[in-house]
Design an enzyme around this catalytic site. Sequence first.
Site, PDB file in Angstrom:
ATOM      1  N   SER A  14       0.829  -1.203   0.000  1.00 45.97           N
ATOM      2  CA  SER A  14       0.000   0.000   0.000  1.00 45.97           C
ATOM      3  C   SER A  14       0.867   1.259   0.000  1.00 45.97           C
ATOM      4  CB  SER A  14      -0.928  -0.006   1.218  1.00 45.97           C
ATOM      5  OG  SER A  14      -1.692   1.169   1.276  1.00 45.97           O
ATOM      6  N   ARG A  42       1.316   7.915   5.999  1.00 46.60           N
ATOM      7  CA  ARG A  42       0.443   7.181   6.928  1.00 46.60           C
ATOM      8  C   ARG A  42      -0.958   7.781   6.931  1.00 46.60           C
ATOM      9  NH1 ARG A  42       0.020   2.411   8.905  1.00 46.60           N
ATOM     10  NH2 ARG A  42       2.265   2.428   9.089  1.00 46.60           N
ATOM     11  N   HIS A  45      -2.591   6.785   3.747  1.00 43.91           N
ATOM     12  CA  HIS A  45      -2.938   5.369   3.842  1.00 43.91           C
ATOM     13  C   HIS A  45      -4.220   5.183   4.646  1.00 43.91           C
ATOM     14  CE1 HIS A  45      -2.581   1.353   5.820  1.00 43.91           C
ATOM     15  NE2 HIS A  45      -2.251   0.985   4.593  1.00 43.91           N
TER      16      HIS A  45
END
Length: 91
Positions: A14, A42, A45
């Site tokens: 990812s 992050r 994500h």
Amino acid sequence: MHYIQQPQAIEAKSFDIIGDIIAQTRPDYCFASPLHEAIIKRVIHTTADFDWLDILWFSPDVLPRLSAALSQPCTLYTDTTMALSGINKTA
């Protein structure tokens, strides 16, 4: 079709995809530091929202201060169990 089953491998893939999308759509984008990059990726994500590249802002000294604070024993408060589950309790 090959399905990735290990959570860490899924996460790594990812992040690779996020990096590829940033490189393709924003080739001139430059992260302020590797730590900024890790945090922003992050957030992307977690939210699947690349607008965070432009809207997430850091105070000039916040990351060194946060790192220093987290390097000592401390109590962390979170308003979501999702954030809590992402905290490495052994580290």
